[in-house]
Scaffold this motif. Sequence first.
Motif, PDB file in Angstrom:
ATOM      1  N   VAL A   1       6.568  -0.578   7.736  1.00 54.81           N
ATOM      2  CA  VAL A   1       7.293  -1.842   7.520  1.00 54.81           C
ATOM      3  C   VAL A   1       8.009  -2.106   8.805  1.00 54.81           C
ATOM      4  O   VAL A   1       8.182  -3.207   9.360  1.00 54.81           O
ATOM      5  N   ALA A   2       8.899  -1.376   9.156  1.00 55.54           N
ATOM      6  CA  ALA A   2      10.010  -1.448  10.257  1.00 55.54           C
ATOM      7  C   ALA A   2       9.274  -1.928  11.680  1.00 55.54           C
ATOM      8  O   ALA A   2       9.807  -2.943  12.322  1.00 55.54           O
ATOM      9  N   PRO A   3       8.222  -1.087  12.040  1.00 56.78           N
ATOM     10  CA  PRO A   3       7.375  -1.555  13.228  1.00 56.78           C
ATOM     11  C   PRO A   3       6.897  -2.972  13.276  1.00 56.78           C
ATOM     12  O   PRO A   3       7.107  -3.578  14.304  1.00 56.78           O
TER      13      PRO A   3
ATOM     14  N   LEU B   1      12.434  -0.310  -3.474  1.00 60.51           N
ATOM     15  CA  LEU B   1      10.773  -0.052  -3.990  1.00 60.51           C
ATOM     16  C   LEU B   1      10.295   1.485  -4.050  1.00 60.51           C
ATOM     17  O   LEU B   1       9.628   1.681  -4.544  1.00 60.51           O
ATOM     18  N   SER B   2      10.882   2.191  -2.825  1.00 58.16           N
ATOM     19  CA  SER B   2      10.719   3.676  -2.657  1.00 58.16           C
ATOM     20  C   SER B   2      11.288   4.187  -3.900  1.00 58.16           C
ATOM     21  O   SER B   2      10.530   5.369  -4.375  1.00 58.16           O
ATOM     22  N   ARG B   3      12.246   3.757  -4.513  1.00 58.97           N
ATOM     23  CA  ARG B   3      12.852   4.545  -5.560  1.00 58.97           C
ATOM     24  C   ARG B   3      12.015   4.320  -6.656  1.00 58.97           C
ATOM     25  O   ARG B   3      12.155   5.524  -7.614  1.00 58.97           O
ATOM     26  N   LEU B   4      11.376   3.359  -6.968  1.00 56.03           N
ATOM     27  CA  LEU B   4      10.468   3.016  -8.118  1.00 56.03           C
ATOM     28  C   LEU B   4       9.235   3.606  -7.842  1.00 56.03           C
ATOM     29  O   LEU B   4       8.221   3.337  -8.818  1.00 56.03           O
ATOM     30  N   GLU B   5       8.518   4.420  -6.805  1.00 52.40           N
ATOM     31  CA  GLU B   5       7.440   4.833  -6.734  1.00 52.40           C
ATOM     32  C   GLU B   5       7.710   6.243  -6.047  1.00 52.40           C
ATOM     33  O   GLU B   5       7.486   6.225  -4.900  1.00 52.40           O
ATOM     34  N   PRO B   6       7.948   7.184  -6.665  1.00 52.96           N
ATOM     35  CA  PRO B   6       8.383   8.543  -5.945  1.00 52.96           C
ATOM     36  C   PRO B   6       7.099   9.096  -5.414  1.00 52.96           C
ATOM     37  O   PRO B   6       5.883   8.633  -5.832  1.00 52.96           O
ATOM     38  N   PRO B   7       7.087   9.833  -4.107  1.00 53.69           N
ATOM     39  CA  PRO B   7       5.951  10.502  -3.802  1.00 53.69           C
ATOM     40  C   PRO B   7       5.358  11.723  -4.591  1.00 53.69           C
ATOM     41  O   PRO B   7       6.119  12.207  -5.471  1.00 53.69           O
TER      42      PRO B   7
ATOM     43  N   ASN C   1       0.832  -1.185  -0.177  1.00 51.13           N
ATOM     44  CA  ASN C   1       0.013   0.030  -0.055  1.00 51.13           C
ATOM     45  C   ASN C   1       0.851   1.399  -0.071  1.00 51.13           C
ATOM     46  O   ASN C   1       0.226   2.531  -0.017  1.00 51.13           O
ATOM     47  N   GLY C   2       2.024   1.094   0.108  1.00 49.42           N
ATOM     48  CA  GLY C   2       2.893   2.254  -0.166  1.00 49.42           C
ATOM     49  C   GLY C   2       3.312   3.007   1.389  1.00 49.42           C
ATOM     50  O   GLY C   2       3.849   4.024   1.202  1.00 49.42           O
TER      51      GLY C   2
END
Length: 831
Positions: A574-576, A620-626, A568-569
């Motif tokens: 994720v870390a917690p 994954l964050s690099r491939l889905e910029p905010p 879900n972005g």
Amino acid sequence: RADGADGTAGRSVGDASLGRAAHSSELYKGDISDTELCARLMEDHLVRALRDAAEGQVVQASAYALGVLLRRVCDCSAETPTRYQEWYEANSRGDGQPPRSAAWRALSEEERRSYEVWGSIGDALRRTVKPYLLVSAEARGSLANRPPEPSPLFRGGVRYSEWLVRWCKQLLAHAARHRRDYGEGEAERAPRRLTEEQRGLRRRADLLLACEPCVRFDPQLALQLLPYLVLFLLAAEEDAAAAAGSAAAAASSWTGGIGSELLVEVGAVVSHRSGGAGGGVSAPRLMHSEHPLCCQAVFSLLEGLLDWSNQCRAQLSAAQGSASLRAKQRIDSFLRRLPAMQLARCALECGSAHRTLLLLERHADELQPPSPAHFLHPNREVRKLPAEVTALVARAYSQTDEPDGLLGLSRLRDATSIDEEVLEHEINGRFGAALSGYQIMLQPGALQQPAAAEGALGVPGAAPAASTPATSRLEAQLGLCRCLRLLGLSSQMKDCAEGALKRWGREAERLRLGACALGAAWRLREWGEVSRLSAEARYVSREGWQSTGCAEALYEFELARALLALRNGETAAVAPHCDSARAALVPLLAAASMESYAHTYSFLVRLQVLQELQAAVPLLSRLEPPDGSPLRIDAAAEAALEETLGQWDARAASMSSSIQALEPVIALRVCLGHELLARLDGFGEAPPSQAAAAGRLRGELHRKLGGCWLRLAKSARAAGNTESAGNALAQARLHDSTLATVQCAEMDWAAGRAHDALSRLRQQCAKLETDAQGALAESLLLLARLTGEAGEREAAEVQRMHVRVTELRPTWEDGHFWLGSFHDRQPRPAL
């Protein structure tokens, strides 16, 4: 050590492992002197506590313990360092040789103790403890005036450290009572004139009681003191009975004294059950997350006592006096009264098969001592053992690599139960056969279990002494889901778990079945189902999970929630979730690390899964910029993907080849790979350079995912599990059809379907004739080998295929090797 790794098979209770070095016989020595034990306690616990704690109660407790150990137990004083140095220099023989024995004999007993402890510690430790030679403090509260807590102290859901400290304090309270009976000092009037052995017991009591303020800050110190406390209390009870001059007083130790309390406490730990029967079916034995650690503490205590018994036996063979005989008799009397079958069942449930075998062997020797007639004898007798013993031995042997043991055991048994056969199939990787067995066990009336009753020690909830633990209906359902997962049938696993959820109403049962359904849902990438199933268990607190014995289910739920957050972005969540999953595994990992590396490996694999999940978040964050900014693949993104895939390859090379170990890691990598592919699909309308970069990354990801499935297929095929291998190859074809076809052809050939194998390879070679030359070479080489073995073509045609392989890949060693092998097999022309 029980598996004979160091040549001392059967020497102690426990498995050979690196994690159990702290519990070896070198640490637990029954004949260790007070000075040597003081030096060990100071170096391993007290001084370390001083260095780690800057101020507060920990420092005060450590300072008090150091002062008592040095001044009261070892008879040291402020002048000891100077006197020892002067004595050593005056009597040293030079060249680093110790002083002469005559000089040692000339010392008084107090001087020997003080010089021995000061000479046995290093210079750094001397500098640390030297100021405490001046400390003269007293504990605020006297344990002798406080009654010990009644046993059992263990309760379901109790934390390991809390229970261990309370148990140690209870034993210390008993030690304080015996210390009061021996008087306060040499100069004061004692209740009776003390013998040499009684003075030794008084000094050992001072040593143990000195550590009492530190115990609540250091559970490892409590674990270290347990065997010494038990040995002291057994000796003190025997001395008190001898002073009373009554045989009845000696026997009372096992009916209402310290011996009875020890037996009750051990029985409460090893016979612990969480939950009762429900719905007419006996509930499974569920352990809360820290119960295995409590069991390991008990087994560590028994291991130390058994080692001491063996040491006393060796001293008896060397004719070292009657003290060793009395010590051995005390230890053996305690060990004989332990519930052997409950200990063996508990050890097996904690994953220690070798410990279970050793306990059962000792129990069998007590039931029917071995005799020469059981071995090589003209009238050899078959050793008969109770059915419950042989059944438990069979379960333990099925978890070890001991085929000879299973073969010998089969001669002692008339029949085996269906749950034992199913367990053997699953352990040996025959998941299809195990799946059929679990389905039979779930039929109505297939499972018959004895009702829960009081055990041999009168502990509520203990397993009956004359029954063998059978597989419950819930365990059969979980085993069915487990086999479906390892067979690669995630859809059937999800349906099976959700169907079972409708039939169970107890919280612990629903949580474990829900974890199975959730694991299947994220493997199928059905994220709507993942969200629904995880939301149904959201109301359960973390403490509730641990108290119901579902720590592993908590791990599965938190892992699924982390994957859902990544989907879900919500990368920050994720870390917690990963931290919560690790926290659920920590007690189980700590207990397993005290057993063996093989038992620990499954938990290490799960920690690797969490690490790889968190490592993929930045990629994954690099491939889905905010903020809706345009998608872009730069050199940093490509380098990050290459680094991630390289780490996957490096870790895969060092992993175990068993399908049980590979499946969790490969399932996560496949899930992450599909998420990456979904991100890259968004570059279809990007500029040509970006679309080309996305195409390269998609091709690399497909090859990597295909390699993951092929690795799983090879492992399953090597284990003889063709069904799991076929399902994995079907998944591999979606990503890399070339290599998957080669593996399918090899499986067809091994199964005797030569025509299917050759047909697959011919079709693929025709397809690849104008495509990748490297893949064509691999397919053509296998086709040439199988064609030559089948004899379907002339030798000249087979030779042309081998030559073509070397032309396609001139530097490939396999092509030249098989060409030379073909020539070697051809008959030479007659001269």
